[in-house]
Motif scaffolding. Structure first.
Motif, PDB file in Angstrom:
ATOM      1  N   PRO A   1      38.750  31.763  49.989  1.00 14.02           N
ATOM      2  CA  PRO A   1      39.652  31.397  48.886  1.00 14.02           C
ATOM      3  C   PRO A   1      38.965  30.587  47.794  1.00 14.02           C
ATOM      4  CG  PRO A   1      40.192  30.161  50.880  1.00 14.02           C
ATOM      5  CD  PRO A   1      39.177  31.192  51.265  1.00 14.02           C
ATOM      6  N   GLU A   2      37.897  29.885  48.148  1.00 13.71           N
ATOM      7  CA  GLU A   2      37.199  29.043  47.171  1.00 13.71           C
ATOM      8  C   GLU A   2      36.540  29.858  46.062  1.00 13.71           C
ATOM      9  OE1 GLU A   2      34.409  30.302  50.299  1.00 13.71           O
ATOM     10  OE2 GLU A   2      36.369  29.374  50.417  1.00 13.71           O
ATOM     11  N   LEU A   3      36.412  31.189  46.252  1.00 19.05           N
ATOM     12  CA  LEU A   3      35.843  32.029  45.201  1.00 19.05           C
ATOM     13  C   LEU A   3      36.654  31.961  43.908  1.00 19.05           C
ATOM     14  CD1 LEU A   3      34.804  35.227  47.211  1.00 19.05           C
ATOM     15  CD2 LEU A   3      33.298  33.448  46.260  1.00 19.05           C
ATOM     16  N   LEU A   4      37.949  31.641  44.020  1.00 24.06           N
ATOM     17  CA  LEU A   4      38.775  31.539  42.812  1.00 24.06           C
ATOM     18  C   LEU A   4      38.430  30.315  41.976  1.00 24.06           C
ATOM     19  CD1 LEU A   4      42.450  32.642  43.513  1.00 24.06           C
ATOM     20  CD2 LEU A   4      40.660  33.790  42.228  1.00 24.06           C
ATOM     21  N   ALA A   5      37.671  29.397  42.520  1.00 20.63           N
ATOM     22  CA  ALA A   5      37.283  28.202  41.776  1.00 20.63           C
ATOM     23  C   ALA A   5      35.976  28.400  41.008  1.00 20.63           C
ATOM     24  CB  ALA A   5      37.171  27.002  42.714  1.00 20.63           C
ATOM     25  N   LEU A   6      35.380  29.593  41.081  1.00 23.00           N
ATOM     26  CA  LEU A   6      34.201  29.899  40.271  1.00 23.00           C
ATOM     27  C   LEU A   6      34.672  30.327  38.893  1.00 23.00           C
ATOM     28  CD1 LEU A   6      32.116  31.944  42.880  1.00 23.00           C
ATOM     29  CD2 LEU A   6      31.848  29.531  42.230  1.00 23.00           C
ATOM     30  N   PRO A   7      34.031  29.862  37.823  1.00 24.33           N
ATOM     31  CA  PRO A   7      34.523  30.165  36.475  1.00 24.33           C
ATOM     32  C   PRO A   7      34.807  31.646  36.205  1.00 24.33           C
ATOM     33  CG  PRO A   7      32.875  28.454  36.344  1.00 24.33           C
ATOM     34  CD  PRO A   7      32.892  28.932  37.781  1.00 24.33           C
ATOM     35  N   VAL A   8      33.930  32.539  36.607  1.00 19.92           N
ATOM     36  CA  VAL A   8      34.165  33.959  36.336  1.00 19.92           C
ATOM     37  C   VAL A   8      35.423  34.450  37.041  1.00 19.92           C
ATOM     38  CG1 VAL A   8      32.616  34.776  38.189  1.00 19.92           C
ATOM     39  CG2 VAL A   8      33.129  36.266  36.238  1.00 19.92           C
TER      40      VAL A   8
END
Length: 175
Positions: A115-122
């Motif tokens: 889920p932390e992938l959503l916190a990457l700017p892209v």
């Protein structure tokens, strides 16, 4: 758009606007956020939801409202710990297992396991664009119904004054 326009439209510091500008431009292109009305509404909303492009993960207290994420079937939170694991992330704060699953499918990301992938700017920008398109917000922006846009994103009118101020700033910056 320039980083300066993005900063004015979202309330972001210039360094945040520089970092996010290519990702937000790409998301607006992919999801047809391609008129001044659509862009101004989109930028104002992501500016408010992310605190000026600062918060890509929901600040966690947990507050009483956040505690209620746990077990919320309307969010798809069916397993213990889902409330915290699938708390708001991204520029529009995607929340809940079901929304993470739908967003992950749309963006070809394994958000249920990461889920932390959503916190990457892209991904934060692309998830906001996906939410925008999948909730019919281009059409609402075209009709000028900013309050309905806010309700679809927030469920109510929380922060409406700030959203409207950012909307006015975005309209000026994009003119």
């Amino acid at each position: 758009m320039t980083p300066q326009q993005l900063a004015k439209s979202t309330g972001a510091r210039i360094d945040r606007a520089i970092a996010f500008q290519p990702h937000i431009d790409a998301a607006m292109e992919v999801f047809d956020i391609n008129t001044t009305a659509r862009q101004a509404a989109f930028l104002a909303q992501i500016g408010h939801e992310s605190g000026g492009l600062r918060w890509l993960t929901e600040l966690w207290g947990p507050t009483d409202a956040q505690k209620r994420y746990e077990g919320r079937k309307d969010l798809g939170n069916t397993e213990p710990g889902d409330g915290f694991k699938f708390r708001g992330r991204g520029l529009i704060q995607t929340t809940g297992r079901a929304n993470y699953k739908a967003t992950g499918t749309a963006l070809s990301l394994d958000l249920l396991n990461n889920p932390e992938l959503l916190a990457l700017p892209v991904n934060a920008a692309m998830s906001a664009g996906y939410f925008w398109e999948s909730n019919g917000l281009n059409e609402l922006a075209d009709s000028g119904n900013f309050e309905r846009v806010t309700r679809r994103i927030n469920g109510g009118l929380n922060g409406l004054a700030d959203r409207l101020a950012l909307f006015a700033a975005a309209q000026t910056a994009l003119a």
